[in-house]
Design a protein around this motif. Structure first.
Motif, PDB file in Angstrom:
ATOM      1  N   LYS A 186       4.886   8.838   1.148  1.00  0.00           N
ATOM      2  CA  LYS A 186       5.494   8.259  -0.044  1.00  0.00           C
ATOM      3  C   LYS A 186       6.724   7.431   0.315  1.00  0.00           C
ATOM      4  CE  LYS A 186       3.987  11.891  -3.242  1.00  0.00           C
ATOM      5  NZ  LYS A 186       4.428  12.931  -4.207  1.00  0.00           N
ATOM      6  N   LEU A 187       6.913   6.360  -0.438  1.00  0.00           N
ATOM      7  CA  LEU A 187       8.049   5.471  -0.209  1.00  0.00           C
ATOM      8  C   LEU A 187       9.367   6.221  -0.308  1.00  0.00           C
ATOM      9  CD1 LEU A 187       9.225   2.623   0.187  1.00  0.00           C
ATOM     10  CD2 LEU A 187       9.026   2.288  -2.289  1.00  0.00           C
ATOM     11  N   GLU A 188       9.509   7.073  -1.322  1.00  0.00           N
ATOM     12  CA  GLU A 188      10.769   7.788  -1.506  1.00  0.00           C
ATOM     13  C   GLU A 188      11.057   8.749  -0.354  1.00  0.00           C
ATOM     14  OE1 GLU A 188       7.863   9.742  -4.539  1.00  0.00           O
ATOM     15  OE2 GLU A 188       8.170   7.791  -3.568  1.00  0.00           O
ATOM     16  N   ASP A 189       9.999   9.325   0.239  1.00  0.00           N
ATOM     17  CA  ASP A 189      10.199  10.241   1.363  1.00  0.00           C
ATOM     18  C   ASP A 189      10.669   9.490   2.610  1.00  0.00           C
ATOM     19  OD1 ASP A 189       9.415  12.355  -0.226  1.00  0.00           O
ATOM     20  OD2 ASP A 189       7.329  12.312   0.461  1.00  0.00           O
ATOM     21  N   LEU A 190      10.091   8.329   2.852  1.00  0.00           N
ATOM     22  CA  LEU A 190      10.507   7.524   4.000  1.00  0.00           C
ATOM     23  C   LEU A 190      11.915   6.973   3.804  1.00  0.00           C
ATOM     24  CD1 LEU A 190       7.136   5.803   4.781  1.00  0.00           C
ATOM     25  CD2 LEU A 190       8.560   6.945   6.484  1.00  0.00           C
ATOM     26  N   CYS A 191      12.241   6.623   2.568  1.00  0.00           N
ATOM     27  CA  CYS A 191      13.603   6.158   2.290  1.00  0.00           C
ATOM     28  C   CYS A 191      14.609   7.276   2.549  1.00  0.00           C
ATOM     29  CB  CYS A 191      13.710   5.670   0.850  1.00  0.00           C
ATOM     30  SG  CYS A 191      12.950   4.054   0.555  1.00  0.00           S
ATOM     31  N   ILE A 198      17.449   5.808  -3.093  1.00  0.00           N
ATOM     32  CA  ILE A 198      16.243   5.607  -3.905  1.00  0.00           C
ATOM     33  C   ILE A 198      16.686   5.169  -5.295  1.00  0.00           C
ATOM     34  CG2 ILE A 198      14.172   6.691  -4.844  1.00  0.00           C
ATOM     35  CD1 ILE A 198      14.452   8.719  -2.463  1.00  0.00           C
ATOM     36  N   VAL A 199      16.453   3.896  -5.591  1.00  0.00           N
ATOM     37  CA  VAL A 199      16.922   3.307  -6.844  1.00  0.00           C
ATOM     38  C   VAL A 199      15.754   2.623  -7.555  1.00  0.00           C
ATOM     39  CG1 VAL A 199      18.513   1.666  -7.909  1.00  0.00           C
ATOM     40  CG2 VAL A 199      19.201   2.897  -5.831  1.00  0.00           C
ATOM     41  N   ALA A 208       9.970  -3.033  -3.860  1.00  0.00           N
ATOM     42  CA  ALA A 208       9.892  -4.069  -2.828  1.00  0.00           C
ATOM     43  C   ALA A 208      11.187  -4.119  -2.016  1.00  0.00           C
ATOM     44  CB  ALA A 208       9.607  -5.425  -3.464  1.00  0.00           C
ATOM     45  N   LYS A 209      12.319  -3.979  -2.687  1.00  0.00           N
ATOM     46  CA  LYS A 209      13.605  -4.011  -1.981  1.00  0.00           C
ATOM     47  C   LYS A 209      13.766  -2.804  -1.063  1.00  0.00           C
ATOM     48  CE  LYS A 209      16.264  -6.750  -5.325  1.00  0.00           C
ATOM     49  NZ  LYS A 209      17.414  -6.745  -6.278  1.00  0.00           N
ATOM     50  N   MET A 210      13.342  -1.620  -1.516  1.00  0.00           N
ATOM     51  CA  MET A 210      13.423  -0.435  -0.661  1.00  0.00           C
ATOM     52  C   MET A 210      12.473  -0.562   0.525  1.00  0.00           C
ATOM     53  SD  MET A 210      13.977   2.797  -3.275  1.00  0.00           S
ATOM     54  CE  MET A 210      12.722   2.341  -4.488  1.00  0.00           C
ATOM     55  N   THR A 211      11.288  -1.108   0.282  1.00  0.00           N
ATOM     56  CA  THR A 211      10.339  -1.331   1.370  1.00  0.00           C
ATOM     57  C   THR A 211      10.899  -2.322   2.378  1.00  0.00           C
ATOM     58  OG1 THR A 211       8.470  -0.888  -0.115  1.00  0.00           O
ATOM     59  CG2 THR A 211       7.977  -2.046   1.928  1.00  0.00           C
ATOM     60  N   ALA A 212      11.594  -3.341   1.891  1.00  0.00           N
ATOM     61  CA  ALA A 212      12.211  -4.328   2.781  1.00  0.00           C
ATOM     62  C   ALA A 212      13.260  -3.672   3.679  1.00  0.00           C
ATOM     63  CB  ALA A 212      12.838  -5.449   1.962  1.00  0.00           C
ATOM     64  N   LYS A 213      14.019  -2.738   3.139  1.00  0.00           N
ATOM     65  CA  LYS A 213      15.022  -2.041   3.951  1.00  0.00           C
ATOM     66  C   LYS A 213      14.353  -1.205   5.036  1.00  0.00           C
ATOM     67  CE  LYS A 213      18.510  -1.959   0.297  1.00  0.00           C
ATOM     68  NZ  LYS A 213      19.297  -1.127  -0.655  1.00  0.00           N
ATOM     69  N   LEU A 214      13.236  -0.568   4.688  1.00  0.00           N
ATOM     70  CA  LEU A 214      12.481   0.182   5.694  1.00  0.00           C
ATOM     71  C   LEU A 214      11.936  -0.755   6.766  1.00  0.00           C
ATOM     72  CD1 LEU A 214      10.433   2.678   3.486  1.00  0.00           C
ATOM     73  CD2 LEU A 214      12.188   3.281   5.162  1.00  0.00           C
ATOM     74  N   TRP A 215      11.370  -1.876   6.342  1.00  0.00           N
ATOM     75  CA  TRP A 215      10.826  -2.857   7.285  1.00  0.00           C
ATOM     76  C   TRP A 215      11.922  -3.335   8.238  1.00  0.00           C
ATOM     77  CZ3 TRP A 215       6.143  -4.595   8.716  1.00  0.00           C
ATOM     78  CH2 TRP A 215       6.054  -5.813   9.393  1.00  0.00           C
ATOM     79  N   SER A 216      13.102  -3.578   7.706  1.00  0.00           N
ATOM     80  CA  SER A 216      14.222  -4.042   8.524  1.00  0.00           C
ATOM     81  C   SER A 216      14.585  -3.020   9.594  1.00  0.00           C
ATOM     82  CB  SER A 216      15.438  -4.317   7.631  1.00  0.00           C
ATOM     83  OG  SER A 216      16.552  -4.701   8.406  1.00  0.00           O
ATOM     84  N   ILE A 217      14.688  -1.755   9.199  1.00  0.00           N
ATOM     85  CA  ILE A 217      15.058  -0.691  10.138  1.00  0.00           C
ATOM     86  C   ILE A 217      14.028  -0.558  11.252  1.00  0.00           C
ATOM     87  CG2 ILE A 217      15.273   1.822  10.374  1.00  0.00           C
ATOM     88  CD1 ILE A 217      16.589   1.798   7.566  1.00  0.00           C
ATOM     89  N   TYR A 218      12.757  -0.491  10.869  1.00  0.00           N
ATOM     90  CA  TYR A 218      11.716  -0.254  11.867  1.00  0.00           C
ATOM     91  C   TYR A 218      11.407  -1.499  12.691  1.00  0.00           C
ATOM     92  CZ  TYR A 218      10.873   4.448  10.150  1.00  0.00           C
ATOM     93  OH  TYR A 218      11.015   5.779   9.824  1.00  0.00           O
TER      94      TYR A 218
END
Length: 240
Positions: A186-191, A198-199, A208-218
């Motif tokens: 789940k997105l919230e778990d990875l965040c 988680i907003v 999409a913005k939270m996914t972008a932050k994950l993409w940036s980190i990884y």
């Protein structure tokens, strides 16, 4: 053909919020414009571009269910642009989508999107054209992308009678390469795992913005272990 005049003609063809199929479009120039928006991105190039220079559009959709072939539909699309690991905060896209049926109550509770909100929204055909205009030549990225891919393929086939040829990179490729033993979906778990606030969960643009932050980190972690491009990421993933 200029985009805004085209959209004025296109809206005129829409009638009362009905989705337009290709058979309804008589002007060959308009048809060519639609197909040009759906042209296949050079996939080989996107795989070989250095990660720090890779332009992506991270996107998310909210839907009324999981099965477009059974009548479930897209009710919102949100997206943000990135170059490498840098999120372009001002380059965002969001639109509600007209839905001609009643939204299931559990979806209303999950997303906050009501029948009243989508009643006057643009039809999916128009929203998809706007979204592809926003995307330009960037590579698409989505969190566990099967859901987005299924709905995009179904919509493109139904509305434009053409396959959705744009590559959608699944975020899980990066997660698994960096943390192969990770058991989070789940997105919230990875965040939470990456200390990302988680907003606005289940709002397409917020997701999409939270996914972008994950993409940036990884993405940065992938570069640190020697991945220079998506080819390298896929090669490492295939050996897991």
């Amino acid at each position: 053909m200029a985009f805004e005049p085209f959209m004025q003609i296109f809206r005129g063809l829409q009638g009362k919020r009905s989705n337009v199929a290709l058979g309804d479009i008589q002007n060959a120039q308009q048809l060519a414009f639609l197909r040009n928006l759906q042209k296949e991105v050079n996939q080989e190039d996107s795989l070989s571009i250095p990660l720090e220079k890779l332009n992506v559009v991270v996107f998310d959709i909210e839907t009324t269910g999981f099965s477009p072939e059974k009548g479930d539909g897209i009710i919102s699309i949100g997206a943000t642009k990135m170059c490498g690991a840098k999120i372009q905060e001002e380059e965002v896209f969001y639109s509600l989508v007209h839905y001609g049926k009643e939204i299931p109550q559990e979806i209303v509770q999950l997303t906050g999107i009501t029948d009243e909100q989508v009643k006057e929204a643009a039809p999916l055909s128009e929203v998809l054209i706007n979204f592809l205009q926003f995307k330009e030549s960037s590579t698409l990225v989505a969190h566990h992308a099967t859901h987005e891919r299924n709905f995009m393929q179904h919509a493109s086939s139904k509305l434009f009678r053409t396959p959705f040829k744009h590559r959608i990179v699944d975020t899980s490729f990066l997660f698994k390469v960096i943390e192969p033993k990770i058991d989070l979906i789940k997105l919230e778990d990875l965040c939470a795992h990456n200390n990302i606030p988680i907003v606005g969960r289940h709002h397409a643009l917020s997701d999409a913005k939270m996914t972008a932050k994950l993409w940036s980190i990884y993405l940065e972690k992938a570069e640190q272990i020697g991945c220079e491009n998506l080819h390298d990421v896929y090669n490492r993933f295939s050996r897991i």
